[in-house]
Design a protein around this motif. Structure first.
Motif, PDB file in Angstrom:
ATOM      1  N   GLU A  98     -10.772  10.854   9.314  1.00 54.16           N
ATOM      2  CA  GLU A  98     -11.035  11.572   8.089  1.00 54.16           C
ATOM      3  C   GLU A  98     -12.309  12.518   8.301  1.00 54.16           C
ATOM      4  O   GLU A  98     -12.570  13.567   7.666  1.00 54.16           O
ATOM      5  CB  GLU A  98     -11.439  10.663   7.052  1.00 54.16           C
ATOM      6  CG  GLU A  98     -12.382   9.484   7.361  1.00 54.16           C
ATOM      7  CD  GLU A  98     -12.292   8.445   8.366  1.00 54.16           C
ATOM      8  OE1 GLU A  98     -13.112   8.030   8.822  1.00 54.16           O
ATOM      9  OE2 GLU A  98     -10.918   8.420   8.679  1.00 54.16           O
ATOM     10  N   VAL A 101     -11.550  15.921   9.880  1.00 51.21           N
ATOM     11  CA  VAL A 101     -10.727  16.926   9.078  1.00 51.21           C
ATOM     12  C   VAL A 101     -11.551  18.185   8.833  1.00 51.21           C
ATOM     13  O   VAL A 101     -10.880  19.324   8.950  1.00 51.21           O
ATOM     14  CB  VAL A 101     -10.046  16.240   7.928  1.00 51.21           C
ATOM     15  CG1 VAL A 101      -9.438  17.397   6.961  1.00 51.21           C
ATOM     16  CG2 VAL A 101      -8.913  15.461   8.165  1.00 51.21           C
ATOM     17  N   GLU A 105     -10.314  21.978   9.907  1.00 53.16           N
ATOM     18  CA  GLU A 105     -10.139  22.956   8.803  1.00 53.16           C
ATOM     19  C   GLU A 105     -10.830  24.297   9.062  1.00 53.16           C
ATOM     20  O   GLU A 105     -10.353  25.602   8.908  1.00 53.16           O
ATOM     21  CB  GLU A 105     -10.549  22.357   7.390  1.00 53.16           C
ATOM     22  CG  GLU A 105      -9.556  21.398   7.003  1.00 53.16           C
ATOM     23  CD  GLU A 105      -8.539  21.821   5.952  1.00 53.16           C
ATOM     24  OE1 GLU A 105      -8.393  23.145   6.084  1.00 53.16           O
ATOM     25  OE2 GLU A 105      -7.753  20.943   5.683  1.00 53.16           O
ATOM     26  N   LEU A 122      -4.721  19.217  12.842  1.00 56.84           N
ATOM     27  CA  LEU A 122      -4.822  18.970  11.356  1.00 56.84           C
ATOM     28  C   LEU A 122      -3.570  18.540  10.861  1.00 56.84           C
ATOM     29  O   LEU A 122      -3.519  17.361  10.065  1.00 56.84           O
ATOM     30  CB  LEU A 122      -5.634  20.075  10.581  1.00 56.84           C
ATOM     31  CG  LEU A 122      -5.621  20.003   9.187  1.00 56.84           C
ATOM     32  CD1 LEU A 122      -6.724  18.783   8.994  1.00 56.84           C
ATOM     33  CD2 LEU A 122      -6.437  21.461   8.731  1.00 56.84           C
TER      34      LEU A 122
END
Length: 182
Positions: A98, A101, A105, A122
């Motif tokens: 988490e 991410v 991104e 991702l």
């Protein structure tokens, strides 16, 4: 020799040691670079130290150094997405997907192989996340973006992601979509 010039020489010597696979000598030279160094030298040293730590599977240290390199104003813009991607990889290795991410991104903005690898990583995280069940469209879009420049019948090539890793993400995505009826 003025301190900034000496720091630049130490960075270059560290790069030579890394190229010769002499990690201890490289680490020694790079840690000698002090606060008087120019920002680009400081960023370069942190980046090399982070890569050394990652190569030795010291992911906690690597992530801290990658994050420090990103925060250094001297990090060249063309290296920023690579460092973001590598930070994400490190966080996944540390079992913190988490936290990885946002790094992946941001790295997807790279138009080259870093962006491709970040998109695939991702997508993998999205497919593996139980909270995304029933909403895997973003993973499909990311996988599509990852292979958009691969010619039909050509082998996927990337210095950041092996073809087998990409294939595994595709297979996982297909299985998840099939199981969930998406």
């Amino acid at each position: 020799l003025p301190a900034p010039a000496l720091a630049r020489v130490r960075l270059r010597l560290g790069e030579v040691h890394v190229a010769l696979n002499e990690s201890e000598a490289a680490r020694s030279r790079l840690t000698e670079i002090g606060p008087a160094a120019d920002p680009d030298v400081t960023a370069g040293a942190k980046l090399l130290l982070a890569r050394l730590a990652a190569a030795e599977d010291k992911w906690g240290e690597a992530v801290k150094l990658f994050e420090a390199a990103q925060a250094t104003p001297g990090l060249p813009r063309d290296q920023l997405d690579t460092v973001r991607y590598l930070t994400g990889v490190g966080l996944v290795q540390l079992k913190s997907p988490e936290a990885a991410v946002p790094y992946f991104e941001k790295a997807t903005s790279d138009p080259g192989p870093v962006g491709t690898a970040a998109a695939a990583r991702l997508a993998d995280l999205i497919v593996r996340d139980p909270a995304k069940k029933g909403n895997r469209g973003r993973a499909v879009d990311l996988l599509d973006a990852a292979v958009k420049d691969v010619a039909a019948g050509a082998e996927f090539k990337s210095p950041y992601l092996k073809p087998d890793e990409l294939r595994a993400v595709f297979e996982l995505a297909v299985q998840a979509l099939t199981d969930e009826g998406d």
